[in-house]
Scaffold this motif. Structure first.
Motif, PDB file in Angstrom:
ATOM      1  N   VAL A  18      33.793  42.070  36.241  1.00  0.00           N
ATOM      2  CA  VAL A  18      34.567  42.137  37.475  1.00  0.00           C
ATOM      3  C   VAL A  18      35.526  40.951  37.487  1.00  0.00           C
ATOM      4  O   VAL A  18      35.134  39.840  37.794  1.00  0.00           O
ATOM      5  CB  VAL A  18      33.658  42.092  38.720  1.00  0.00           C
ATOM      6  N   PRO A  19      36.782  41.203  37.126  1.00  0.00           N
ATOM      7  CA  PRO A  19      37.750  40.102  37.102  1.00  0.00           C
ATOM      8  C   PRO A  19      37.943  39.492  38.479  1.00  0.00           C
ATOM      9  O   PRO A  19      37.759  40.162  39.493  1.00  0.00           O
ATOM     10  CB  PRO A  19      39.041  40.765  36.643  1.00  0.00           C
ATOM     11  N   GLU A  20      38.317  38.237  38.499  1.00  0.00           N
ATOM     12  CA  GLU A  20      38.540  37.552  39.770  1.00  0.00           C
ATOM     13  C   GLU A  20      39.662  38.225  40.555  1.00  0.00           C
ATOM     14  O   GLU A  20      39.570  38.407  41.749  1.00  0.00           O
ATOM     15  CB  GLU A  20      38.899  36.092  39.517  1.00  0.00           C
ATOM     16  N   GLU A  21      40.702  38.606  39.844  1.00  0.00           N
ATOM     17  CA  GLU A  21      41.800  39.320  40.489  1.00  0.00           C
ATOM     18  C   GLU A  21      42.008  40.635  39.763  1.00  0.00           C
ATOM     19  O   GLU A  21      42.352  40.649  38.598  1.00  0.00           O
ATOM     20  CB  GLU A  21      43.087  38.504  40.438  1.00  0.00           C
ATOM     21  N   TYR A  22      41.765  41.712  40.439  1.00  0.00           N
ATOM     22  CA  TYR A  22      41.964  43.049  39.875  1.00  0.00           C
ATOM     23  C   TYR A  22      42.965  43.719  40.777  1.00  0.00           C
ATOM     24  O   TYR A  22      42.633  44.209  41.842  1.00  0.00           O
ATOM     25  CB  TYR A  22      40.643  43.815  39.863  1.00  0.00           C
ATOM     26  N   SER A  23      44.207  43.688  40.400  1.00  0.00           N
ATOM     27  CA  SER A  23      45.219  44.202  41.310  1.00  0.00           C
ATOM     28  C   SER A  23      45.818  45.506  40.806  1.00  0.00           C
ATOM     29  O   SER A  23      45.913  45.736  39.614  1.00  0.00           O
ATOM     30  CB  SER A  23      46.325  43.170  41.508  1.00  0.00           C
ATOM     31  N   PHE A  24      46.177  46.331  41.716  1.00  0.00           N
ATOM     32  CA  PHE A  24      46.894  47.556  41.436  1.00  0.00           C
ATOM     33  C   PHE A  24      47.602  47.951  42.721  1.00  0.00           C
ATOM     34  O   PHE A  24      47.276  47.470  43.790  1.00  0.00           O
ATOM     35  CB  PHE A  24      45.971  48.668  40.935  1.00  0.00           C
ATOM     36  N   GLN A  25      48.572  48.794  42.580  1.00  0.00           N
ATOM     37  CA  GLN A  25      49.342  49.215  43.747  1.00  0.00           C
ATOM     38  C   GLN A  25      48.814  50.547  44.254  1.00  0.00           C
ATOM     39  O   GLN A  25      48.652  51.486  43.491  1.00  0.00           O
ATOM     40  CB  GLN A  25      50.819  49.355  43.377  1.00  0.00           C
ATOM     41  N   ILE A  26      48.562  50.624  45.549  1.00  0.00           N
ATOM     42  CA  ILE A  26      48.162  51.886  46.167  1.00  0.00           C
ATOM     43  C   ILE A  26      49.400  52.465  46.809  1.00  0.00           C
ATOM     44  O   ILE A  26      50.069  51.809  47.598  1.00  0.00           O
ATOM     45  CB  ILE A  26      47.086  51.677  47.243  1.00  0.00           C
ATOM     46  N   HIS A  86      33.639  39.360  45.683  1.00  0.00           N
ATOM     47  CA  HIS A  86      32.273  39.783  45.398  1.00  0.00           C
ATOM     48  C   HIS A  86      31.415  38.525  45.271  1.00  0.00           C
ATOM     49  O   HIS A  86      31.896  37.489  44.805  1.00  0.00           O
ATOM     50  CB  HIS A  86      32.207  40.546  44.082  1.00  0.00           C
ATOM     51  N   TYR A  87      30.186  38.644  45.680  1.00  0.00           N
ATOM     52  CA  TYR A  87      29.286  37.507  45.617  1.00  0.00           C
ATOM     53  C   TYR A  87      28.006  37.913  44.897  1.00  0.00           C
ATOM     54  O   TYR A  87      27.508  39.018  45.074  1.00  0.00           O
ATOM     55  CB  TYR A  87      28.924  37.020  47.031  1.00  0.00           C
ATOM     56  N   LEU A  88      27.504  37.020  44.112  1.00  0.00           N
ATOM     57  CA  LEU A  88      26.226  37.206  43.423  1.00  0.00           C
ATOM     58  C   LEU A  88      25.298  36.142  43.986  1.00  0.00           C
ATOM     59  O   LEU A  88      25.543  34.951  43.812  1.00  0.00           O
ATOM     60  CB  LEU A  88      26.418  37.039  41.917  1.00  0.00           C
ATOM     61  N   PHE A 100      22.585  38.213  33.615  1.00  0.00           N
ATOM     62  CA  PHE A 100      23.194  39.173  34.534  1.00  0.00           C
ATOM     63  C   PHE A 100      24.443  38.583  35.186  1.00  0.00           C
ATOM     64  O   PHE A 100      25.478  39.245  35.281  1.00  0.00           O
ATOM     65  CB  PHE A 100      22.188  39.609  35.600  1.00  0.00           C
ATOM     66  N   ALA A 101      24.378  37.336  35.622  1.00  0.00           N
ATOM     67  CA  ALA A 101      25.531  36.686  36.254  1.00  0.00           C
ATOM     68  C   ALA A 101      26.701  36.610  35.278  1.00  0.00           C
ATOM     69  O   ALA A 101      27.849  36.895  35.646  1.00  0.00           O
ATOM     70  CB  ALA A 101      25.148  35.293  36.748  1.00  0.00           C
ATOM     71  N   ASP A 102      26.441  36.261  34.046  1.00  0.00           N
ATOM     72  CA  ASP A 102      27.504  36.200  33.026  1.00  0.00           C
ATOM     73  C   ASP A 102      28.115  37.576  32.808  1.00  0.00           C
ATOM     74  O   ASP A 102      29.338  37.717  32.700  1.00  0.00           O
ATOM     75  CB  ASP A 102      26.959  35.650  31.713  1.00  0.00           C
ATOM     76  N   PHE A 103      27.274  38.608  32.746  1.00  0.00           N
ATOM     77  CA  PHE A 103      27.742  39.980  32.554  1.00  0.00           C
ATOM     78  C   PHE A 103      28.665  40.403  33.696  1.00  0.00           C
ATOM     79  O   PHE A 103      29.758  40.918  33.474  1.00  0.00           O
ATOM     80  CB  PHE A 103      26.540  40.918  32.460  1.00  0.00           C
ATOM     81  N   ILE A 104      28.234  40.170  34.928  1.00  0.00           N
ATOM     82  CA  ILE A 104      29.024  40.559  36.098  1.00  0.00           C
ATOM     83  C   ILE A 104      30.351  39.804  36.128  1.00  0.00           C
ATOM     84  O   ILE A 104      31.398  40.385  36.398  1.00  0.00           O
ATOM     85  CB  ILE A 104      28.227  40.316  37.402  1.00  0.00           C
ATOM     86  N   CYS A 105      30.321  38.525  35.824  1.00  0.00           N
ATOM     87  CA  CYS A 105      31.554  37.728  35.866  1.00  0.00           C
ATOM     88  C   CYS A 105      32.561  38.191  34.825  1.00  0.00           C
ATOM     89  O   CYS A 105      33.766  38.080  35.032  1.00  0.00           O
ATOM     90  CB  CYS A 105      31.234  36.251  35.682  1.00  0.00           C
ATOM     91  N   LYS A 106      32.096  38.735  33.730  1.00  0.00           N
ATOM     92  CA  LYS A 106      33.011  39.259  32.709  1.00  0.00           C
ATOM     93  C   LYS A 106      33.523  40.643  33.075  1.00  0.00           C
ATOM     94  O   LYS A 106      34.646  41.005  32.750  1.00  0.00           O
ATOM     95  CB  LYS A 106      32.317  39.311  31.351  1.00  0.00           C
TER      96      LYS A 106
END
Length: 73
Positions: A59-67, A34-36, A51-57
């Motif tokens: 949306v984690p850099e790595e949000y992984s889950f198994q599909i 994701h880019y701001l 707003f940038a600080d809010f978004i960075c908190k």
């Protein structure tokens, strides 16, 4: 109805409840980000920084889950 490529954090709840069905699993992009974007300034306005600080908190850099493959109904 249609196709969309969504972030895991946007879709996981809907996949788990069956409202969304993962398709084209061989084409899931693992290197998506994701880019701001905002005008470059030495000192951006406080509202932009907040707003940038809010978004960075949120949306984690790595949000992984198994599909997994969709379950047959």
């Amino acid at each position: 109805m249609g196709l969309a490529q969504l972030g895991a954090y946007q879709a996981i709840e809907h996949i788990e409840t069956g409202r969304l069905i993962p398709v084209l699993l061989d084409y899931v992009c693992a290197e998506r980000a994701h880019y701001l974007c905002y005008l470059e300034r030495r000192h951006p306005p406080q509202r932009i920084q907040v707003f940038a600080d809010f978004i960075c908190k949120r949306v984690p850099e790595e949000y992984s889950f198994q599909i997994s493959e969709p379950r047959a109904s």
